[in-house]
Design a protein around this motif. Structure first.
Motif, PDB file in Angstrom:
ATOM      1  N   ARG A   1     -17.324  -0.533   3.981  1.00 10.66           N
ATOM      2  CA  ARG A   1     -15.892  -0.364   3.808  1.00 10.66           C
ATOM      3  C   ARG A   1     -15.139  -1.326   4.725  1.00 10.66           C
ATOM      4  NH1 ARG A   1     -15.421   5.456   3.610  1.00 10.66           N
ATOM      5  NH2 ARG A   1     -14.865   5.524   5.796  1.00 10.66           N
ATOM      6  N   GLU A   2     -15.594  -1.411   5.967  1.00  3.80           N
ATOM      7  CA  GLU A   2     -14.963  -2.330   6.915  1.00  3.80           C
ATOM      8  C   GLU A   2     -15.030  -3.754   6.378  1.00  3.80           C
ATOM      9  OE1 GLU A   2     -13.298  -1.544   9.656  1.00  3.80           O
ATOM     10  OE2 GLU A   2     -13.630   0.521   9.030  1.00  3.80           O
TER      11      GLU A   2
ATOM     12  N   ASP B   1      -6.568   6.483   3.656  1.00  2.60           N
ATOM     13  CA  ASP B   1      -7.180   5.979   4.871  1.00  2.60           C
ATOM     14  C   ASP B   1      -6.228   4.988   5.527  1.00  2.60           C
ATOM     15  OD1 ASP B   1     -10.429   5.043   5.815  1.00  2.60           O
ATOM     16  OD2 ASP B   1      -8.610   4.095   6.554  1.00  2.60           O
TER      17      ASP B   1
ATOM     18  N   LEU C   1     -12.237   1.930  -2.201  1.00  2.00           N
ATOM     19  CA  LEU C   1     -13.267   1.852  -1.165  1.00  2.00           C
ATOM     20  C   LEU C   1     -13.802   3.225  -0.785  1.00  2.00           C
ATOM     21  CD1 LEU C   1     -11.777  -0.850   1.238  1.00  2.00           C
ATOM     22  CD2 LEU C   1     -13.098  -1.133  -0.837  1.00  2.00           C
TER      23      LEU C   1
ATOM     24  N   LYS D   1     -12.709  -4.385   3.315  1.00  2.00           N
ATOM     25  CA  LYS D   1     -11.289  -4.506   3.643  1.00  2.00           C
ATOM     26  C   LYS D   1     -10.910  -5.976   3.775  1.00  2.00           C
ATOM     27  CE  LYS D   1     -10.925  -0.426   6.484  1.00  2.00           C
ATOM     28  NZ  LYS D   1     -10.933  -0.030   7.881  1.00  2.00           N
TER      29      LYS D   1
ATOM     30  N   THR E   1      -4.163   4.713  -0.906  1.00  3.17           N
ATOM     31  CA  THR E   1      -5.251   5.189  -0.064  1.00  3.17           C
ATOM     32  C   THR E   1      -4.766   6.331   0.818  1.00  3.17           C
ATOM     33  OG1 THR E   1      -6.869   4.547   1.599  1.00  3.17           O
ATOM     34  CG2 THR E   1      -4.727   3.488   1.721  1.00  3.17           C
TER      35      THR E   1
ATOM     36  N   GLU F   1      -7.354   1.330   6.204  1.00  2.00           N
ATOM     37  CA  GLU F   1      -7.353   0.433   5.040  1.00  2.00           C
ATOM     38  C   GLU F   1      -5.950  -0.110   4.805  1.00  2.00           C
ATOM     39  OE1 GLU F   1      -8.922   2.403   1.597  1.00  2.00           O
ATOM     40  OE2 GLU F   1     -10.790   2.902   2.620  1.00  2.00           O
TER      41      GLU F   1
ATOM     42  N   GLU G   1      -7.726   3.839  -4.415  1.00  2.00           N
ATOM     43  CA  GLU G   1      -8.742   4.162  -3.411  1.00  2.00           C
ATOM     44  C   GLU G   1     -10.118   3.617  -3.765  1.00  2.00           C
ATOM     45  OE1 GLU G   1      -8.684   7.822  -1.464  1.00  2.00           O
ATOM     46  OE2 GLU G   1      -6.842   8.526  -2.397  1.00  2.00           O
TER      47      GLU G   1
ATOM     48  N   SER H   1       0.829  -1.206   0.000  1.00  2.00           N
ATOM     49  CA  SER H   1       0.000   0.000   0.000  1.00  2.00           C
ATOM     50  C   SER H   1       0.855   1.244   0.000  1.00  2.00           C
ATOM     51  CB  SER H   1      -0.888   0.049   1.243  1.00  2.00           C
ATOM     52  OG  SER H   1      -1.854  -0.951   1.177  1.00  2.00           O
TER      53      SER H   1
END
Lengths: 285, 377
Positions: free
Chosen positions: B170-171, B194, B162, B174, B192, B197, B160, B34
């Protein structure tokens, strides 16, 4: 409260109903009534289909009728072929000020009247015109070249007049296509041609169909351009209608012609919608 | 084994600004990598260069050891899941998934078989004939991934994906994404902003800021051993206290914060000396709360104060504690085991943490501070 909304509804609807009935419904009903009567004596009329029989019996009328339809379809296709790259450039490639400037450039010719625009083409195309002069100056032509008064000149005029009506719906639909969708098309292995065929064109279909309908109807019902650029030999169906009404005072036959034209345009638009699988609501909505 | 994806000194300059500045990294086969960073840090630019939509100004991109710089996007062995998925709205689900296979010129029967197989794998068998806009957000997500995965790319890029989903979904996605990655056994590169994530799904996370990678490591590395002030502020939440070093004894230092608190911290090997301006980061969840100072005897930092705010957020509830003598505020995670259920604003309380939890970085002036504020975003 209920009374009030009802009154408001009626008041709002009135202009529309007046417009539809006075300008469209009543004239057409009257026109239809005129088209199915036959003069049998002074001030005496009978109901008959004689006018329609005249139309089907005279090869010149039929020929002009078919010619007008084919030329209009051709004008629509040519307009689309020219307008599509232009619209794609405006909607997807040009950015910011260039985009608005180009769009405005498509609009500017419509600030002058159609008559003046058509005269502009005559100045360019006539024997003593700009193109003819240019060809002679370059030594490509021996003497003056007459480019007016043929079908090509009509086609140029029709395409030029219709361009904006194709560009506007195309730009609108193409702008609504997310750039990421086009990129995804390339990312997954597509090339320019397949992205165009599988992604861009299907997305733009409603715009293409509505633009085509408008351009086709404008061409079919155009009177000025074929008359001025086409001259005597290039017959257009609207010219026949005009001459029946104004020159020959034969309102009955003119009305029958008018109805045939309405039928023809409805038929071709219906066929176009069937062919593309679009509905009129989707296209115009 | 050669890395699936390798970027060497990758640089991208747009007129007058450097979006990506000399970034090098490599991604091992089958791993989930990521790139985490605030918006505008250049992560999307890296992604678009790998996909082939942008040309780097300098540097090289290698996939399975071969440079792809002169390969157009439609010929690269990478595929991309777009931010808004970019499913083809004019096609049904099966045609969407089969698009790439059709482009590759596979026979019809094989395309149909592969599409069915892919639908099976993403757990949505039999929806091939549906229109894209009839799908739910999570289904679209999975179709977008399947559309790429049928092409068996060496690397799958996810931009990105999500972002557009609501929190619950979203949870869920993942975990789903992580499962799909294991299922397809392909290298995923995920970008991302976030942090959760990135931390939950990734084998390796690169934290990016202003066009550069600040730190590359596992989620645990980034959380427990941040190497820069930016990472300490961006990954997880932190109390951040700017101050001046008063004493140093080996790894331990004493810091006088600008709002007057004296606390112990650790240098974690960084060269700091007495009088230096530093920033200390302490995680709210590393701080213990007690009503009685005696309970916190084993911590070398103990501060008495009053509760100024209760920030209730279920398991992630916090309190703000104001230092009794100085003016500083400390954010502390509130255990939800029941003993503090009746805690109210204005109550006196003691907080304590071990000095080793206080991570100190040299203050770099303008850098760090504004970015660290964004950490809760």
């Amino acid at each position: 409260m209920r009374e009030g909304t009802r009154l408001g509804f009626i008041l709002l609807l009135t202009p529309l109903l007046l417009w539809l009935s006075l300008l469209i419904l009543i004239p057409h009903v009257d026109m239809f009534l005129v088209s199915i009567r036959e003069r049998v004596g002074v001030g005496k009329y009978d109901i008959s289909l004689a006018n329609y029989r005249t139309f089907w019996g005279e090869p010149l009328y039929l020929w002009t009728f078919a010619r007008t339809a084919v030329m209009s379809i051709l004008a629509t296709i040519i307009t689309f072929l020219i307008a599509f790259p232009v619209s794609y450039y405006i909607a997807k490639i040009a950015r910011g000020r260039l985009q608005s400037a180009l769009f405005l450039a498509c609009l500017i010719p419509f600030w002058v009247s159609e008559l003046v625009r058509t005269f502009g083409w005559m100045i360019l195309l006539r024997e003593t015109g700009v193109f003819s002069g240019l060809l002679q100056w370059l030594g490509l032509a021996e003497g003056p070249v007459e480019m007016l008064y043929n079908d090509a000149a009509i086609m140029v005029g029709l395409v030029y007049t219709s361009m904006l009506f194709m560009v506007v719906p195309l730009v609108t639909t193409l702008e609504s296509l997310d750039d990421a969708v086009i990129e995804a098309g390339y990312d997954l292995g597509g090339n320019g041609w397949s992205v165009l065929r599988e992604i861009v064109l299907p997305h733009a279909k409603p715009g293409i169909v509505s633009g085509s309908i408008v351009v086709f109807m404008l061409s079919l019902g155009n009177y000025l351009t074929p008359t001025m650029l086409g001259g005597k030999d290039s017959l257009w169906f609207t010219e026949l209608i005009y001459s029946q009404f104004i020159v020959r005072f034969n309102w009955e036959l003119g009305a029958a012609f008018g109805f045939m034209l309405l039928l023809l345009s409805s038929l071709i638009v219906w066929g176009m919608l069937r062919l593309t699988g679009e509905t009129l609501e989707e296209t115009m909505g | 084994m050669a890395p699936d994806l390798e970027c060497v000194s990758l640089t991208k300059r747009f007129d007058g600004m450097t979006a990506v500045d000399d970034v090098s990294f490599s991604v091992a086969p089958g791993s989930f990598f990521s790139i985490l960073g605030p918006s505008g840090c250049g992560k999307t630019t890296i992604m678009r260069m790998i996909a082939g939509f942008l040309d780097p100004s300098a540097g090289d991109i290698r996939i399975k050891g071969r440079s792809v710089l002169n390969v157009p996007p439609n010929k690269r062995p990478v595929n991309m899941v777009f931010q808004h998925l970019a499913l083809f709205p004019m096609m049904n689900v099966a045609d969407n998934i089969g698009y790439g296979l059709r482009r590759a010129g596979l026979p019809k029967a094989e395309i149909a078989r592969k599409v069915d197989e892919a639908l099976e794998r993403i757990g949505l068998p039999g929806i091939g004939a549906r229109r894209v806009d009839e799908l739910s957000g999570g289904q679209k997500q999975r179709v977008a991934i399947a559309r790429c995965m049928v092409l068996e790319p060496d690397v799958l890029l996810l931009d990105e994906p999500l972002g557009a989903l609501d929190l619950k979904l979203r949870e869920h996605m993942k975990i789903e994404l992580k499962k799909l990655q294991a299922e397809f056994d392909t290298t995923f590169v995920y970008i991302t902003h976030d942090q959760s994530e990135a931390l939950v799904m990734s084998d390796q996370v690169a934290v990016m800021n202003r066009g550069r990678f600040e730190q590359v490591g596992t989620a645990r590395d980034l959380y427990y051993r941040p190497e820069t002030a930016f990472v300490a502020g961006f990954v997880g939440d932190s109390n951040r206290w700017p101050g001046r070093v008063e004493r140093i004894e080996g790894e331990t230092l004493a810091l006088r914060t600008d709002d007057g608190m004296l606390m112990l911290g650790a240098t974690h090997g960084r060269a700091l000396s007495v009088g230096d301006r530093v920033q200390m980061f302490v995680r709210p969840e590393a701080i213990r709360v007690a009503r009685d100072a005696a309970e916190l005897a084993r911590f070398d930092n103990r501060i008495e104060g009053t509760v100024t705010s209760l920030l209730f957020n279920g398991a992630a509830s916090r309190i703000l504690v104001r230092h009794a003598t100085g003016g500083g505020e400390i954010e502390v995670a509130l255990p939800q085991s029941g003993e503090f259920a009746d805690l109210g604003e204005g109550d006196r309380i003691v907080v304590g943490w071990s000095g080793a939890q206080g991570n100190c970085f040299p203050a770099t002036g303008q850098d760090g501070a504004p970015d660290a504020e964004r950490s809760d975003a």
